[in-house]
Design a protein around this motif. Structure first.
Motif, PDB file in Angstrom:
ATOM      1  N   UNK A   1     -56.376  24.838 -32.902  1.00 47.64           N
ATOM      2  CA  UNK A   1     -55.190  24.501 -33.679  1.00 47.64           C
ATOM      3  C   UNK A   1     -55.477  23.429 -34.707  1.00 47.64           C
ATOM      4  N   UNK A   2     -54.523  22.524 -34.885  1.00 50.11           N
ATOM      5  CA  UNK A   2     -54.587  21.499 -35.929  1.00 50.11           C
ATOM      6  C   UNK A   2     -54.885  20.133 -35.319  1.00 50.11           C
ATOM      7  N   UNK A   3     -56.092  19.591 -35.505  1.00 40.66           N
ATOM      8  CA  UNK A   3     -56.389  18.261 -34.966  1.00 40.66           C
ATOM      9  C   UNK A   3     -55.412  17.222 -35.516  1.00 40.66           C
ATOM     10  N   UNK A   4     -54.899  16.382 -34.617  1.00 39.07           N
ATOM     11  CA  UNK A   4     -53.980  15.337 -35.036  1.00 39.07           C
ATOM     12  C   UNK A   4     -52.542  15.768 -35.182  1.00 39.07           C
ATOM     13  N   UNK A   5     -52.225  17.047 -34.897  1.00 41.67           N
ATOM     14  CA  UNK A   5     -50.834  17.505 -34.963  1.00 41.67           C
ATOM     15  C   UNK A   5     -49.981  16.687 -33.999  1.00 41.67           C
ATOM     16  N   UNK A   6     -48.699  16.530 -34.341  1.00 41.30           N
ATOM     17  CA  UNK A   6     -47.827  15.675 -33.538  1.00 41.30           C
ATOM     18  C   UNK A   6     -47.544  16.256 -32.158  1.00 41.30           C
TER      19      UNK A   6
ATOM     20  N   UNK B   1     -48.453  27.680 -35.397  1.00 36.97           N
ATOM     21  CA  UNK B   1     -47.698  26.511 -34.940  1.00 36.97           C
ATOM     22  C   UNK B   1     -48.413  25.218 -35.335  1.00 36.97           C
ATOM     23  N   UNK B   2     -47.642  24.175 -35.548  1.00 34.73           N
ATOM     24  CA  UNK B   2     -48.192  22.868 -35.867  1.00 34.73           C
ATOM     25  C   UNK B   2     -48.491  22.143 -34.553  1.00 34.73           C
ATOM     26  N   UNK B   3     -49.604  22.525 -33.935  1.00 37.71           N
ATOM     27  CA  UNK B   3     -49.975  21.994 -32.626  1.00 37.71           C
ATOM     28  C   UNK B   3     -51.475  21.736 -32.577  1.00 37.71           C
ATOM     29  N   UNK B   4     -51.845  20.841 -31.690  1.00 35.71           N
ATOM     30  CA  UNK B   4     -53.241  20.646 -31.333  1.00 35.71           C
ATOM     31  C   UNK B   4     -53.390  21.019 -29.863  1.00 35.71           C
TER      32      UNK B   4
END
Length: 208
Positions: A13-18, A42-45
């Protein structure tokens, strides 16, 4: 660690996502992103922890801290450290929470961690989980998971023995807030088959 107690993790996913999601499973299940298109939507890590061998054993007669409890302690530390890294982005007044996913044999480790972390784990998904094997194991785990407060989704396969309906209802009966969804199909329930449903539960409102 040696080969019987190996623990490793990787990030999807996205490193540092909230929104942080922790996936715990055996290496063959979590070595790759279960379904990259769903994760990327999704905006997830997703921090995927691979556990196997003695690292997931939790015998009821062990007598002291079990290997599963030791591994869970490492998982708790990893989650707390990962959440603290998000603190500058989220602000001092924002609760730090995580979505936790346990697949098959890794359930004991994840549930031990969830019991320790309390409200920090706000969403929990148990996928293809078998009930504890012995009466003593059931007694010990049953008492432990009564402390788990997370909103829980249990996904088992209709024909995935021993991780079918009876096992799913055992967990439901011992968790404070849980629902069961049985997945159609023959044989072993694979994580990619339910990944979209799992993410919708542990990471709500994160669709891009």
């Amino acid at each position: 660690m040696d080969d019987d107690t190996s623990v490793s993790f990787r990030t999807f996913g996205t490193p540092g996502a909230e929104r942080l999601v922790m996936l715990v499973g055996t290496p063959v299940a979590v070595s790759l992103d279960p379904l990259p298109t769903e994760t990327a939507a999704r905006d997830i890590c997703v921090l995927a922890l691979a556990v196997e061998g003695r690292a997931i054993e939790d015998p009821g007669t062990f007598g002291s801290e079990t290997p599963a409890e030791q591994t869970a302690s490492s998982l708790v530390a990893l989650i707390r450290d990962s959440l603290e890294r998000l603190r500058p982005r989220l602000g001092a007044d924002t609760p730090l929470t995580v979505g936790l996913i346990a697949y098959r044999e890794a359930a004991d480790v994840a549930l031990h961690a969830a019991a320790v972390l309390g409200d920090t784990v706000d969403r929990l998904a148990l996928v293809a989980v078998a009930a504890p094997a012995t009466p003593l194991d059931r007694d010990d785990l049953g008492v432990l998971i009564e402390r788990v407060t997370a909103k829980t989704l249990i996904l088992n396969g209709q024909h995935d023995e021993p991780a079918a309906y009876e096992a799913a209802t055992w967990y439901k009966d011992h968790l404070a807030s849980a629902r069961v969804e049985m997945v159609p199909g023959d044989g072993v329930l694979a994580l990619p088959a339910v990944w979209a449903r799992v993410l919708s539960h542990v990471a709500p409102h994160t669709k891009r």
